[in-house]
Each structure stands twice: as C-alpha cells, then as structure tokens.
Design a protein around this motif. Structure first.
Motif, PDB file in Angstrom:
ATOM      1  N   GLU A 444      -3.294  -9.155 -19.978  1.00  0.00           N
ATOM      2  CA  GLU A 444      -4.103  -9.627 -19.075  1.00  0.00           C
ATOM      3  C   GLU A 444      -4.756  -8.320 -18.306  1.00  0.00           C
ATOM      4  O   GLU A 444      -5.878  -7.896 -18.274  1.00  0.00           O
ATOM      5  CB  GLU A 444      -3.911 -10.805 -17.933  1.00  0.00           C
ATOM      6  N   ALA A 445      -3.760  -7.516 -17.729  1.00  0.00           N
ATOM      7  CA  ALA A 445      -4.239  -6.259 -16.872  1.00  0.00           C
ATOM      8  C   ALA A 445      -4.798  -5.212 -18.004  1.00  0.00           C
ATOM      9  O   ALA A 445      -5.755  -4.723 -17.546  1.00  0.00           O
ATOM     10  CB  ALA A 445      -2.996  -5.718 -16.003  1.00  0.00           C
ATOM     11  N   GLY A 446      -4.397  -5.102 -18.976  1.00  0.00           N
ATOM     12  CA  GLY A 446      -4.516  -4.086 -20.014  1.00  0.00           C
ATOM     13  C   GLY A 446      -6.183  -4.476 -20.713  1.00  0.00           C
ATOM     14  O   GLY A 446      -7.045  -3.686 -20.873  1.00  0.00           O
ATOM     15  N   LYS A 447      -6.333  -5.635 -20.824  1.00  0.00           N
ATOM     16  CA  LYS A 447      -7.831  -6.384 -21.256  1.00  0.00           C
ATOM     17  C   LYS A 447      -8.719  -5.747 -20.208  1.00  0.00           C
ATOM     18  O   LYS A 447      -9.747  -5.259 -20.465  1.00  0.00           O
ATOM     19  CB  LYS A 447      -7.892  -7.651 -21.286  1.00  0.00           C
ATOM     20  N   VAL A 448      -8.584  -5.978 -18.747  1.00  0.00           N
ATOM     21  CA  VAL A 448      -9.522  -5.776 -17.791  1.00  0.00           C
ATOM     22  C   VAL A 448      -9.674  -4.280 -17.450  1.00  0.00           C
ATOM     23  O   VAL A 448     -10.707  -3.753 -17.607  1.00  0.00           O
ATOM     24  CB  VAL A 448      -9.048  -6.504 -16.618  1.00  0.00           C
ATOM     25  N   LEU A 449      -8.438  -3.679 -17.645  1.00  0.00           N
ATOM     26  CA  LEU A 449      -8.660  -2.242 -17.450  1.00  0.00           C
ATOM     27  C   LEU A 449      -9.362  -1.552 -18.645  1.00  0.00           C
ATOM     28  O   LEU A 449     -10.244  -0.543 -18.430  1.00  0.00           O
ATOM     29  CB  LEU A 449      -7.189  -1.511 -17.398  1.00  0.00           C
ATOM     30  N   SER A 450      -9.286  -1.953 -19.865  1.00  0.00           N
ATOM     31  CA  SER A 450     -10.162  -1.552 -21.011  1.00  0.00           C
ATOM     32  C   SER A 450     -11.295  -1.804 -20.769  1.00  0.00           C
ATOM     33  O   SER A 450     -12.169  -0.654 -21.043  1.00  0.00           O
ATOM     34  CB  SER A 450      -9.361  -2.128 -22.363  1.00  0.00           C
ATOM     35  N   ILE A 451     -11.811  -2.949 -20.297  1.00  0.00           N
ATOM     36  CA  ILE A 451     -13.154  -3.057 -19.906  1.00  0.00           C
ATOM     37  C   ILE A 451     -13.909  -2.412 -19.170  1.00  0.00           C
ATOM     38  O   ILE A 451     -14.955  -1.815 -19.192  1.00  0.00           O
ATOM     39  CB  ILE A 451     -13.197  -4.760 -19.697  1.00  0.00           C
TER      40      ILE A 451
END
Length: 462
Positions: A444-451
C-alpha cells in the motif's frame, strides 16, 4: 525463370541495440518497394551481425508484371462537341496518357483511357531499388566519415549485390558493389567470393560468420545452458541481454568464469548489476537461488586460447566488484537518515529546487493521498518514513557509480539500517513501473509513493 537476390552492406561494428529495428526496416522497405514495382517474389529474409546487414530475396521474377490501368477523364459532353468531334479537352487527356484520341472509351457519361505498361526486367528494377534501400534506412544516430556527405549508422566498407551470379552495380559513399564479402575479423578471410545468393549463408559460415541471427541466438542459448548444467547451476536469465549479446558476436563461443567468494558478502544487486549491465555477463545461482561466484559470457570467436579470454574477463569483473565493494563499505559509514542533508546538494530541476525540496513536496502529497486513498494508520506511518528516505540512496557512492541501482540499494541499505521490511520495500517500489511491462508496486505504501513521485515529476515539471 525466377532468380535470387543478395544485397549485403558491410560496415564497421553497428551498435547491438540498433540491429533489430534496422533489420525490420530493411525487410519492410524491400517488400514495399518490390510490391510498388510490381515485381513478384517468393520470400524475403534479412540477416545481421555486428559488421553486416544482408537481404536475400528468393524466387524473384525475371520481369515485373504488365500493368493495365484505366484512367477516368472529363465528361463526354466536354470531351466531344455536338458533332461528335474530339475537343481540346479530349485531345489533351489522350496525349497525357500516351494514347491516340481514337482509342478513348466512353462509359457512364465520361471518357476513359486504357493503358498498358510492359514489364521491366528485374535487373533494371533492382539496380534502382538497392540504392534507395540504403538511403531509406533510419537510425537513432547516423555518422559522416571522411569528407563525404553520405550518412549511415557506421562507415560502410563493402557492398555485395548479386542477382543470381550477376553483380548489380550499386555505389554508396564511394564504395561500389561486387561479389566479394569479408569473413570474421580475426578468423575468416579478408576477401570471400560469393558465388550466388543461395551459397551466402554457408560461405560465411565457412569463414566463421554465423550470419543468421536466429541460428546464432539459439546456439548461444544452447551453449549457455550446457555450461550451466555442467556446473549444476541455473542462469539468471535476461532476454534483453541475450538479444544484445546476439548482435555483438559473429561466431559465438560461451565460457564460464569465476570470482572470489568474498565478493558474495555484497548485496546480490551490487554483484549482478556490474555483471549484466556493464560486462554483459549472465550470473549463475544454485538450485536454491543463491548467487554463485561464477558467470557466463560469450566470446566473439572460437575456443582457441579460451582460458586466456576467461582470465581477461575475470580480471575486468574483479575490478568492477572491487569498485562495488569500496562504494558499499564507504556507504555503510552513514545511515540513510543521516544522508538527508546531502539531498540539498543535488538539483532536482532548475526552478524546482533540490531533492530535499522534492522530498518535502512528497511528504505533503503523501499526507493528502494517504487520507484520500483510505490508507490504514500503519501503512500511513510506513509511507511517511519511506518518503523521508526515498531519495537518500541517490547520495551514495554505489548509486552514483551504478545508477541502475537507485531504489534497489535504497532498499538494501534501509534493511541494514534496521528499517522495517515494509519501509524498505516501499523505497524500492517508488520507481515502479520503470518501463512498459515492468512489475507494479504491491504494498500500500509503495503504491502511493510511486504515484505521488510520478505526479510530482509531471505536475511540477509541466
């Protein structure tokens, strides 16, 4: 009687990454131009090595097909007067189509001119077509050489143009065509006579040039797997690396090299990246997936003095790994969180500050997106910590030397610093996807950071 055509462009070594596109262009251009010339053929094949581009057309007709065409002219009321005599409009139309005005046909209230064009000998068509092929090829980068105006991907050194046994005259950049090609730079003959297109592939093979890239690719693959099986190991396979190696060699011979076990104390990525991206080596792992102190590479030549080549490759890799070991040990003297100050010294984009400014923007974006996306409290904490550390690995010697490792070394260093696996994974995932077809972030954190990283790149820049 059908004939075969061979056209070979010999050049200095062409960049491997250009080759697939160039060969595709060459084939499509030949198909289009032959069809436009109404010259039938059975098949077309293109071949390529670092030093040559080759086109072979089989079953080429002796002459192009006769062409019958019907051209629509002005209305009959304009073409003829009230007494049925041809007007200037009809006479001019007939003259333009090369026929007598009496041969014009009236249909549906209009006049038509029916013309027939006799077929042209294949030799004449090919003589015009081959120079067009050279000039029509496009490259990411082209070269001038000498004091010539001609441009090509690399300097052209020889041309072969044969229609069966007959040499077709072609000239490019002061080089004129013949039936003479060249073999492997070190193993083959300097001058090789090609009797006819059908003998081209085998004649070159006799001179240590495996011109068929598909055959060459399969030979490389088979050789690599044979050696890996002998070592009871698996290959860290990479299709892109195989494709690059395929266009770096004319006569492939695979070999296995090794390095000291002490280098295995480095993170796997710090070993694999110098191998694959810098030296074009395939790493080996054991059946459990653990990296072994061995690698596979491919030599452009025979197995003569293969042990000397192996020692040379090992020496070069050892120097690369020594660099990696030095940078790694130096990087470990400072944790990622202590590297934040270094972000102020790296400009992100003119007018948009440095990486410390970017990190601050990402922290603000992260808070908004975490709430909007409904992130759980634990994931929000992970996101904030990962964002603080996201760009810090760009200050490390390892990433400065091996830029491909951004995010990868961030993850490794975060784990060594005692950060949680979730934080480390998010640091890595911030760059995903790196290219079309790449893996996507899963945490979840990786998805948001990527976005938010990509949104900042786009919005802030534009």
């Amino acid at each position: 009687m059908a004939k075969d055509l061979l056209f070979e462009i010999g050049a200095e070594e062409i960049p491997a990454g250009f080759m697939p596109n160039i060969l595709g262009q060459l084939k499509q251009l030949a198909i289009t131009k032959l069809n436009d010339a109404h010259l039938p053929f059975e098949s077309i094949a293109t071949y390529g090595t670092p030093r040559r581009l080759a086109l072979i057309v089989t079953g080429l007709a002796d002459t192009s097909a006769d062409i019958s065409e019907r051209h629509k002219g002005p209305s009959a009321s304009i073409a003829y007067d009230t007494e049925g005599n041809a007007t200037k409009a009809a006479i001019g139309f007939a003259r333009g189509k090369g026929i007598d005005v009496a041969d014009l046909v009236v249909e549906d209230g209009y006049i038509y001119a029916e013309t027939k064009t006799a077929g042209v000998p294949a030799k004449n068509i090919v003589a015009d077509l081959l120079p067009e092929l050279i000039h029509s090829l496009n490259f990411p980068k082209s070269m001038h050489w000498g004091n010539l105006d001609a441009k090509f991907v690399r300097p052209v050194r020889w041309l072969v143009a044969l229609l069966d046994e007959e040499v077709i005259p072609v000239e490019f950049a002061t080089v004129t065509s013949s039936n003479v090609t060249r073999g492997h730079r070190f193993l083959g003959a300097d001058e090789i006579i090609i009797a006819n297109p059908a003998s081209y592939v085998q004649t070159l093979k006799d001179n240590f040039v495996m011109v068929d890239q598909d055959e060459r690719r399969q030979v490389i693959t088979d050789q690599l797997h044979v050696i890996a099986n002998e070592k009871n190991a698996d290959i860290v396979w990479d299709d892109d690396l195989l494709e690059e190696i395929n266009y770096l060699v004319e006569w492939p011979t695979a070999l296995c090299g090794g390095f000291e076990d002490s280098y295995l104390s480095l993170p796997d990525a710090a070993i694999i990246t110098p191998m694959k991206d810098h030296q074009r080596y395939f790493p080996l792992v054991n059946k459990e997936g653990k990296l072994l102190p061995m690698f596979l590479t491919v030599r452009n030549g025979s197995n003569h003095s293969i042990e000397v080549v192996q020692a040379g490759n090992e020496r070069v890799l050892r120097a690369r790994l020594d660099d990696a070991k030095f940078f790694f040990n130096e990087d470990r003297k400072k944790s990622l969180i202590d590297r934040q100050e270094g972000l102020t010294k790296i400009v992100f984009q003119e007018g948009l500050g440095n990486l410390a400014d970017k990190t601050e923007r990402l922290l603000q974006l992260g808070r908004v997106f975490a709430e909007t996306c409904g992130l759980h409290e634990d994931a929000t904490v992970v996101l904030e910590r990962a964002t603080e550390l996201a760009k810090t690995d760009l200050t490390t010697g390892m990433v400065t030397e091996f830029t491909e490792l951004q995010g990868v070394m961030g993850k490794e260093y975060a784990l060594l610093d005692g950060e949680s696996e979730a934080v480390a994974e998010a640091i890595f995932e911030q760059y995903l996807p790196r290219f079309a077809g790449d893996v996507l972030p899963v945490t979840e954190a990786g998805k948001v950071l990527s976005i938010i990283d990509k949104i900042d790149n786009i919005v802030a820049t534009f």
